[in-house]
Motif scaffolding. Structure first.
Motif, PDB file in Angstrom:
ATOM      1  N   ASN A 101      45.486  36.716  32.430  1.00  0.00           N
ATOM      2  CA  ASN A 101      46.066  36.885  31.102  1.00  0.00           C
ATOM      3  C   ASN A 101      44.966  36.907  30.044  1.00  0.00           C
ATOM      4  N   GLN A 102      43.815  37.460  30.409  1.00  0.00           N
ATOM      5  CA  GLN A 102      42.711  37.565  29.461  1.00  0.00           C
ATOM      6  C   GLN A 102      43.046  38.644  28.435  1.00  0.00           C
ATOM      7  N   THR A 103      42.655  38.392  27.205  1.00  0.00           N
ATOM      8  CA  THR A 103      43.022  39.295  26.114  1.00  0.00           C
ATOM      9  C   THR A 103      42.015  40.421  25.887  1.00  0.00           C
ATOM     10  N   ASP A 104      40.872  40.328  26.531  1.00  0.00           N
ATOM     11  CA  ASP A 104      39.854  41.362  26.323  1.00  0.00           C
ATOM     12  C   ASP A 104      40.001  42.542  27.290  1.00  0.00           C
ATOM     13  N   GLY A 105      40.992  42.477  28.173  1.00  0.00           N
ATOM     14  CA  GLY A 105      41.246  43.577  29.105  1.00  0.00           C
ATOM     15  C   GLY A 105      40.330  43.620  30.315  1.00  0.00           C
ATOM     16  N   VAL A 110      36.908  38.604  42.519  1.00  0.00           N
ATOM     17  CA  VAL A 110      36.755  37.587  43.550  1.00  0.00           C
ATOM     18  C   VAL A 110      35.853  38.154  44.637  1.00  0.00           C
ATOM     19  N   TYR A 111      34.857  37.353  45.059  1.00  0.00           N
ATOM     20  CA  TYR A 111      33.835  37.805  45.998  1.00  0.00           C
ATOM     21  C   TYR A 111      33.821  36.945  47.263  1.00  0.00           C
ATOM     22  N   ASP A 112      33.280  37.530  48.339  1.00  0.00           N
ATOM     23  CA  ASP A 112      33.090  36.773  49.579  1.00  0.00           C
ATOM     24  C   ASP A 112      31.753  36.039  49.529  1.00  0.00           C
ATOM     25  N   LYS A 113      31.348  35.420  50.650  1.00  0.00           N
ATOM     26  CA  LYS A 113      30.128  34.614  50.677  1.00  0.00           C
ATOM     27  C   LYS A 113      28.858  35.423  50.439  1.00  0.00           C
ATOM     28  N   ASN A 114      28.916  36.752  50.642  1.00  0.00           N
ATOM     29  CA  ASN A 114      27.759  37.623  50.408  1.00  0.00           C
ATOM     30  C   ASN A 114      27.832  38.338  49.063  1.00  0.00           C
ATOM     31  N   MET A 115      28.729  37.879  48.198  1.00  0.00           N
ATOM     32  CA  MET A 115      28.969  38.486  46.878  1.00  0.00           C
ATOM     33  C   MET A 115      29.493  39.922  46.979  1.00  0.00           C
ATOM     34  N   LYS A 116      30.170  40.219  48.085  1.00  0.00           N
ATOM     35  CA  LYS A 116      30.856  41.501  48.239  1.00  0.00           C
ATOM     36  C   LYS A 116      32.249  41.362  47.616  1.00  0.00           C
ATOM     37  N   LEU A 117      32.636  42.313  46.788  1.00  0.00           N
ATOM     38  CA  LEU A 117      33.915  42.256  46.101  1.00  0.00           C
ATOM     39  C   LEU A 117      35.073  42.276  47.096  1.00  0.00           C
ATOM     40  N   LEU A 118      35.945  41.277  47.016  1.00  0.00           N
ATOM     41  CA  LEU A 118      37.150  41.230  47.844  1.00  0.00           C
ATOM     42  C   LEU A 118      38.319  41.887  47.112  1.00  0.00           C
ATOM     43  N   TRP A 119      38.519  41.536  45.845  1.00  0.00           N
ATOM     44  CA  TRP A 119      39.555  42.154  45.024  1.00  0.00           C
ATOM     45  C   TRP A 119      39.262  41.890  43.555  1.00  0.00           C
ATOM     46  N   SER A 120      39.886  42.686  42.724  1.00  0.00           N
ATOM     47  CA  SER A 120      39.830  42.445  41.285  1.00  0.00           C
ATOM     48  C   SER A 120      41.257  42.329  40.780  1.00  0.00           C
ATOM     49  N   SER A 121      41.404  41.594  39.702  1.00  0.00           N
ATOM     50  CA  SER A 121      42.712  41.326  39.122  1.00  0.00           C
ATOM     51  C   SER A 121      42.733  41.869  37.698  1.00  0.00           C
ATOM     52  N   PRO A 122      43.498  42.923  37.436  1.00  0.00           N
ATOM     53  CA  PRO A 122      43.536  43.474  36.082  1.00  0.00           C
ATOM     54  C   PRO A 122      44.168  42.489  35.096  1.00  0.00           C
ATOM     55  N   ALA A 123      43.800  42.618  33.835  1.00  0.00           N
ATOM     56  CA  ALA A 123      44.331  41.736  32.795  1.00  0.00           C
ATOM     57  C   ALA A 123      45.729  42.207  32.399  1.00  0.00           C
ATOM     58  N   ASP A 124      46.681  42.067  33.323  1.00  0.00           N
ATOM     59  CA  ASP A 124      48.035  42.563  33.082  1.00  0.00           C
ATOM     60  C   ASP A 124      49.080  41.444  33.012  1.00  0.00           C
ATOM     61  N   ASN A 125      48.645  40.190  33.102  1.00  0.00           N
ATOM     62  CA  ASN A 125      49.523  39.017  33.043  1.00  0.00           C
ATOM     63  C   ASN A 125      50.612  39.055  34.116  1.00  0.00           C
ATOM     64  N   LYS A 126      50.295  39.625  35.273  1.00  0.00           N
ATOM     65  CA  LYS A 126      51.240  39.669  36.392  1.00  0.00           C
ATOM     66  C   LYS A 126      50.699  38.832  37.551  1.00  0.00           C
ATOM     67  N   LYS A 127      51.619  38.200  38.258  1.00  0.00           N
ATOM     68  CA  LYS A 127      51.241  37.361  39.381  1.00  0.00           C
ATOM     69  C   LYS A 127      50.933  38.223  40.595  1.00  0.00           C
ATOM     70  N   GLY A 128      49.789  37.982  41.200  1.00  0.00           N
ATOM     71  CA  GLY A 128      49.392  38.658  42.431  1.00  0.00           C
ATOM     72  C   GLY A 128      49.126  37.628  43.511  1.00  0.00           C
TER      73      GLY A 128
END
Length: 141
Positions: A101-105, A110-128
């Protein structure tokens, strides 16, 4: 009725082994001292709390997460992130939720132990829902 002495001897030996295994298993478990570890974040999140209801909303301008806390009786532990930092996760296991629910969009990542991107969460105020087991880092900005 005739009994086979070899069969009786083998049955007795197996019974003794089974009794030994049965008696020693609880002793070994007690000696190991297995305890459930609570999920933590470093540096500390802006706010952390426990709830049986789970994550239903996230304050404006924040990224919120939930994961089960086995040390607290398997209720939800919620972390509220505000500052733009990379946070290290410890003992996050299984499926949990997140709300951005960040307002800057900006998408939270979220990253794994090697800093590889696992997923991103858009600033849409929806539960994932995601599996936190492979997650080692969160960057809310």
């Amino acid at each position: 009725m005739k009994f086979n002495r070899a069969a009786l001897g083998l049955a007795g030996a197996l019974g003794a082994v089974a009794a030994t295994l049965t008696l020693s298993a609880p002793v070994q478990a007690a000696q190991v001292g297995i305890t459930a570890a609570s999920p933590t974040v470093s540096p500390a999140a802006e706010r952390t709390y426990l709830t049986s209801a789970g994550l239903s909303s996230c304050d404006r301008g924040r990224y919120c997460t939930e994961t089960l806390d086995p040390a607290a009786g398997n209720i939800w532990k919620v972390h509220v992130f505000y500052e733009c930092k990379t946070y290290a996760l410890s003992n996050w296991m299984g499926t949990g939720a997140h709300i951005n629910n960040q307002t800057d969009g900006v998408a939270a990542r979220v990253y794994d132990k090697n800093m590889k991107l696992l997923w991103s969460s858009p600033a849409d105020n929806k539960k994932g829902w995601e599996n936190w087991t492979a997650a080692y880092y969160i960057k809310p900005c």
